[in-house]
Design a protein around this motif. Structure first.
Motif, PDB file in Angstrom:
ATOM      1  N   LEU A  41       0.797  -1.221   0.000  1.00  0.00           N
ATOM      2  CA  LEU A  41       0.000   0.000   0.000  1.00  0.00           C
ATOM      3  C   LEU A  41       0.835   1.279   0.000  1.00  0.00           C
ATOM      4  O   LEU A  41       0.297   2.377  -0.119  1.00  0.00           O
ATOM      5  N   ASP A  42       2.162   1.128   0.151  1.00  0.00           N
ATOM      6  CA  ASP A  42       3.017   2.315   0.111  1.00  0.00           C
ATOM      7  C   ASP A  42       4.465   1.891  -0.102  1.00  0.00           C
ATOM      8  O   ASP A  42       4.823   0.728   0.113  1.00  0.00           O
ATOM      9  N   ALA A  43       5.279   2.848  -0.518  1.00  0.00           N
ATOM     10  CA  ALA A  43       6.728   2.605  -0.579  1.00  0.00           C
ATOM     11  C   ALA A  43       7.294   2.778   0.832  1.00  0.00           C
ATOM     12  O   ALA A  43       6.762   3.536   1.637  1.00  0.00           O
ATOM     13  N   GLY A  44       8.385   2.073   1.105  1.00  0.00           N
ATOM     14  CA  GLY A  44       8.979   2.119   2.429  1.00  0.00           C
ATOM     15  C   GLY A  44      10.024   3.223   2.590  1.00  0.00           C
ATOM     16  O   GLY A  44      10.361   3.915   1.619  1.00  0.00           O
ATOM     17  N   PRO A  45      10.575   3.367   3.814  1.00  0.00           N
ATOM     18  CA  PRO A  45      11.533   4.441   4.104  1.00  0.00           C
ATOM     19  C   PRO A  45      12.828   4.370   3.292  1.00  0.00           C
ATOM     20  O   PRO A  45      13.384   5.401   2.921  1.00  0.00           O
ATOM     21  N   GLU A  46      13.318   3.162   2.985  1.00  0.00           N
ATOM     22  CA  GLU A  46      14.526   3.044   2.155  1.00  0.00           C
ATOM     23  C   GLU A  46      14.267   3.557   0.742  1.00  0.00           C
ATOM     24  O   GLU A  46      15.109   4.213   0.131  1.00  0.00           O
ATOM     25  N   SER A  47      13.084   3.244   0.240  1.00  0.00           N
ATOM     26  CA  SER A  47      12.695   3.727  -1.090  1.00  0.00           C
ATOM     27  C   SER A  47      12.642   5.245  -1.112  1.00  0.00           C
ATOM     28  O   SER A  47      13.129   5.890  -2.058  1.00  0.00           O
ATOM     29  N   VAL A  48      12.056   5.821  -0.063  1.00  0.00           N
ATOM     30  CA  VAL A  48      11.945   7.284   0.029  1.00  0.00           C
ATOM     31  C   VAL A  48      13.328   7.919   0.103  1.00  0.00           C
ATOM     32  O   VAL A  48      13.594   8.943  -0.544  1.00  0.00           O
ATOM     33  N   ALA A  49      14.234   7.306   0.861  1.00  0.00           N
ATOM     34  CA  ALA A  49      15.602   7.836   0.988  1.00  0.00           C
ATOM     35  C   ALA A  49      16.296   7.822  -0.384  1.00  0.00           C
ATOM     36  O   ALA A  49      17.016   8.765  -0.736  1.00  0.00           O
ATOM     37  N   HIS A  50      16.063   6.768  -1.158  1.00  0.00           N
ATOM     38  CA  HIS A  50      16.645   6.674  -2.495  1.00  0.00           C
ATOM     39  C   HIS A  50      16.070   7.755  -3.418  1.00  0.00           C
ATOM     40  O   HIS A  50      16.806   8.427  -4.160  1.00  0.00           O
ATOM     41  N   ILE A  51      14.749   7.926  -3.357  1.00  0.00           N
ATOM     42  CA  ILE A  51      14.091   8.959  -4.169  1.00  0.00           C
ATOM     43  C   ILE A  51      14.615  10.342  -3.793  1.00  0.00           C
ATOM     44  O   ILE A  51      14.896  11.178  -4.665  1.00  0.00           O
ATOM     45  N   ALA A  52      14.773  10.585  -2.487  1.00  0.00           N
ATOM     46  CA  ALA A  52      15.282  11.883  -2.015  1.00  0.00           C
ATOM     47  C   ALA A  52      16.686  12.147  -2.559  1.00  0.00           C
ATOM     48  O   ALA A  52      17.018  13.276  -2.940  1.00  0.00           O
ATOM     49  N   MET A  53      17.497  11.099  -2.617  1.00  0.00           N
ATOM     50  CA  MET A  53      18.857  11.232  -3.138  1.00  0.00           C
ATOM     51  C   MET A  53      18.826  11.607  -4.630  1.00  0.00           C
ATOM     52  O   MET A  53      19.593  12.451  -5.095  1.00  0.00           O
ATOM     53  N   VAL A  54      17.903  10.976  -5.368  1.00  0.00           N
ATOM     54  CA  VAL A  54      17.748  11.300  -6.801  1.00  0.00           C
ATOM     55  C   VAL A  54      17.301  12.755  -6.965  1.00  0.00           C
ATOM     56  O   VAL A  54      17.798  13.479  -7.822  1.00  0.00           O
ATOM     57  N   PHE A  55      16.352  13.189  -6.123  1.00  0.00           N
ATOM     58  CA  PHE A  55      15.897  14.588  -6.153  1.00  0.00           C
ATOM     59  C   PHE A  55      17.065  15.547  -5.897  1.00  0.00           C
ATOM     60  O   PHE A  55      17.164  16.598  -6.523  1.00  0.00           O
ATOM     61  N   GLU A  56      17.919  15.178  -4.959  1.00  0.00           N
ATOM     62  CA  GLU A  56      19.073  16.024  -4.597  1.00  0.00           C
ATOM     63  C   GLU A  56      19.974  16.287  -5.803  1.00  0.00           C
ATOM     64  O   GLU A  56      20.532  17.366  -5.950  1.00  0.00           O
ATOM     65  N   GLN A  57      20.088  15.292  -6.664  1.00  0.00           N
ATOM     66  CA  GLN A  57      20.998  15.392  -7.813  1.00  0.00           C
ATOM     67  C   GLN A  57      20.323  16.006  -9.044  1.00  0.00           C
ATOM     68  O   GLN A  57      20.992  16.345 -10.016  1.00  0.00           O
ATOM     69  N   ALA A  58      18.994  16.133  -8.989  1.00  0.00           N
ATOM     70  CA  ALA A  58      18.237  16.590 -10.162  1.00  0.00           C
ATOM     71  C   ALA A  58      18.187  18.116 -10.256  1.00  0.00           C
ATOM     72  O   ALA A  58      18.391  18.827  -9.272  1.00  0.00           O
ATOM     73  N   GLU A  59      17.906  18.583 -11.466  1.00  0.00           N
ATOM     74  CA  GLU A  59      17.677  20.011 -11.716  1.00  0.00           C
ATOM     75  C   GLU A  59      16.195  20.283 -11.992  1.00  0.00           C
ATOM     76  O   GLU A  59      15.699  21.367 -11.732  1.00  0.00           O
ATOM     77  N   THR A  60      15.520  19.261 -12.550  1.00  0.00           N
ATOM     78  CA  THR A  60      14.115  19.416 -12.934  1.00  0.00           C
ATOM     79  C   THR A  60      13.317  18.200 -12.486  1.00  0.00           C
ATOM     80  O   THR A  60      13.783  17.063 -12.611  1.00  0.00           O
ATOM     81  N   LEU A  61      12.107  18.446 -11.980  1.00  0.00           N
ATOM     82  CA  LEU A  61      11.221  17.366 -11.529  1.00  0.00           C
ATOM     83  C   LEU A  61       9.836  17.541 -12.154  1.00  0.00           C
ATOM     84  O   LEU A  61       9.273  18.629 -12.144  1.00  0.00           O
ATOM     85  N   ILE A  62       9.312  16.446 -12.696  1.00  0.00           N
ATOM     86  CA  ILE A  62       7.929  16.406 -13.182  1.00  0.00           C
ATOM     87  C   ILE A  62       7.210  15.341 -12.356  1.00  0.00           C
ATOM     88  O   ILE A  62       7.708  14.215 -12.241  1.00  0.00           O
ATOM     89  N   TRP A  63       6.041  15.687 -11.798  1.00  0.00           N
ATOM     90  CA  TRP A  63       5.374  14.760 -10.882  1.00  0.00           C
ATOM     91  C   TRP A  63       3.936  14.531 -11.322  1.00  0.00           C
ATOM     92  O   TRP A  63       3.170  15.469 -11.483  1.00  0.00           O
ATOM     93  N   ASN A  64       3.575  13.262 -11.481  1.00  0.00           N
ATOM     94  CA  ASN A  64       2.192  12.909 -11.787  1.00  0.00           C
ATOM     95  C   ASN A  64       1.818  11.614 -11.083  1.00  0.00           C
ATOM     96  O   ASN A  64       2.254  10.536 -11.484  1.00  0.00           O
ATOM     97  N   GLY A  65       1.050  11.721 -10.021  1.00  0.00           N
ATOM     98  CA  GLY A  65       0.566  10.536  -9.321  1.00  0.00           C
ATOM     99  C   GLY A  65       1.283  10.266  -8.007  1.00  0.00           C
ATOM    100  O   GLY A  65       2.476  10.528  -7.873  1.00  0.00           O
ATOM    101  N   PRO A  66       0.568   9.726  -7.012  1.00  0.00           N
ATOM    102  CA  PRO A  66       1.145   9.454  -5.692  1.00  0.00           C
ATOM    103  C   PRO A  66       1.995   8.186  -5.654  1.00  0.00           C
ATOM    104  O   PRO A  66       1.923   7.350  -6.561  1.00  0.00           O
ATOM    105  N   LEU A  67       2.777   8.049  -4.594  1.00  0.00           N
ATOM    106  CA  LEU A  67       3.655   6.886  -4.424  1.00  0.00           C
ATOM    107  C   LEU A  67       2.957   5.725  -3.721  1.00  0.00           C
ATOM    108  O   LEU A  67       3.446   4.598  -3.724  1.00  0.00           O
TER     109      LEU A  67
END
Length: 395
Positions: free
Chosen positions: A293-319
């Motif tokens: 029913l949801d992604a876990g904390p390790e997944s979120v930490a990985h996503i946050a790391m990807v966001f940190e390295q990104a310049e642009t984000l497009i978001w459509n839909g919940p996790l």
């Protein structure tokens, strides 16, 4: 693409036909959410300040070419007047002598609202004669309805061939935001795509894997991606018959150099209700009697790391199943991370789609995103790489 804005035309003493989207929710003849009305205020005010006479064209509901009393735009007049701070005169038709007489009688600083364009059968058929009849009422055509720009209707596309076409302030803001996100974005670009089903977002995924550097898959869609890789997901929502299609998407992503990011760990429960007992397990270890029913904390930490390295984000839909606690945790955490990076000037973030707006508002993150699109279908079609008739007609 190049399009003209209100700054590029002379509006003094001109009648300006403005296609707006004020298809707002109503109960008992009263507007319950005026957001769409409030968003057209800058365009209308700028036209008035430039000496032009704004004439609003809009649809309401789906009357299918017939006059339906309950779908008249007339009840919107008080809310429009309140939002604009101007007198709004209603015309009971959007073409012909009725409309012309109302426009002629309107004084400087007043706004005209014409009746539902969809009361005419030719509107949704993009009838050239109807577009011509509308065009006869004005001197300039302004499209400020990006949310209706994926429809080739008489008032969204046809009119642009009869009068000088211009983008309104809302349309201008939307196009600039989307151009920054997908046209010529700063890289790396990361896209978050969530939601229940892969089958509803095939065009979107197919377009994004060739245009972004990282693609984060969330929600029920992620379960289908896991299944496609031979991972059991218990009783989770998953489109098992889409496994072959998913593998094709993954192959296309690999060839394009796009990294697809799936959950590393997941939150599982035996029942789907608020406060249900849940546990976090690795993505490969969903119990047979449980559902993801949801992604876990390790997944979120990985996503946050990807966001940190990104310049642009497009978001459509919940996790995850963000409507119900505690299955909103991953969406909330990732949204707040994106919002904080945006506020710090490190990320350009553009989001859109019904569930997306609701999820980001729930997370308290929407206000910090660079741009939130409320356009729904038009936003999705733009992300899918499709040509929007209402936008193309402005070029």
């Amino acid at each position: 693409m190049a399009w003209k804005t209100l700054d590029d035309v002379q509006m003094q003493d001109k009648t300006v036909l403005v296609r707006v989207d004020i298809n707002v929710p109503m109960e008992d003849g009263v507007v319950t959410d005026a957001t769409r009305i409030e968003k057209i205020v800058p365009t209308v005010r700028d036209i008035v300040q430039a000496g032009g006479k704004p004439v609003l064209l809009a649809h309401f509901g789906r009357p299918k070419g017939k006059i339906v009393e309950g779908m008249s735009l007339k009840p919107l007049v008080p809310t429009l007047e309140q939002a604009l701070g101007m007198r709004v005169i209603f015309g009971s038709d959007c073409v012909g002598d009725v409309a012309k007489d109302i426009i002629d009688q309107t004084s400087e600083g007043e706004v005209v609202l014409l009746e539902n364009t969809r009361f005419h059968e030719g509107e949704e058929k993009n009838d050239p004669e109807l577009a011509k009849a509308m065009a006869a009422l004005g001197d300039i055509y302004v499209n400020d309805a990006f949310s209706a720009a994926h429809r080739a209707h008489a008032s969204t596309e046809g009119l642009a061939h009869h009068l000088p076409p211009v983008a309104g302030r809302l349309m201008e803001a939307e196009l600039k935001a989307l151009e920054a996100a997908l046209g010529q974005p700063k890289r790396p670009v990361v896209a978050v795509v969530g939601g229940a089903k892969v089958s509803t977002k095939l065009d979107l995924l197919g377009n994004l894997v060739s245009r972004v550097d990282h693609l984060v898959i969330g929600g029920g869609m992620a379960n289908t991606f896991l299944v496609a890789q031979g991972i059991e997901v218990g009783k989770s929502l998953a489109e098992r018959d889409m496994a072959g299609t998913v593998r094709e998407i993954l192959e296309k992503a690999q060839k394009a150099g796009c990294q697809v990011i799936l959950p590393i760990d997941v939150v599982v429960a035996r029942e789907f209700k608020a406060g249900a007992a849940c546990e976090t397990v690795t993505a490969e270890a969903c119990p047979a009697d449980a559902m993801i029913l949801d992604a876990g904390p390790e997944s979120v930490a990985h996503i946050a790391m990807v966001f940190e390295q990104a310049e642009t984000l497009i978001w459509n839909g919940p996790l995850g199943a963000f409507e119900i606690e505690p299955f909103d945790a991953a969406t909330n955490a990732a949204a707040k991370k994106a919002a904080d990076l945006t506020a710090a000037g490190r990320l350009v973030s553009v989001a859109g789609g019904g569930d997306t707006v609701a999820a980001l508002n729930k997370a308290g993150a929407a206000g910090k995103f660079s741009y939130i699109s409320t356009a729904g279908g038009a936003f999705l079609e733009w992300m899918e790489g499709k040509t929007l008739p209402g936008v193309a007609a402005l070029g």
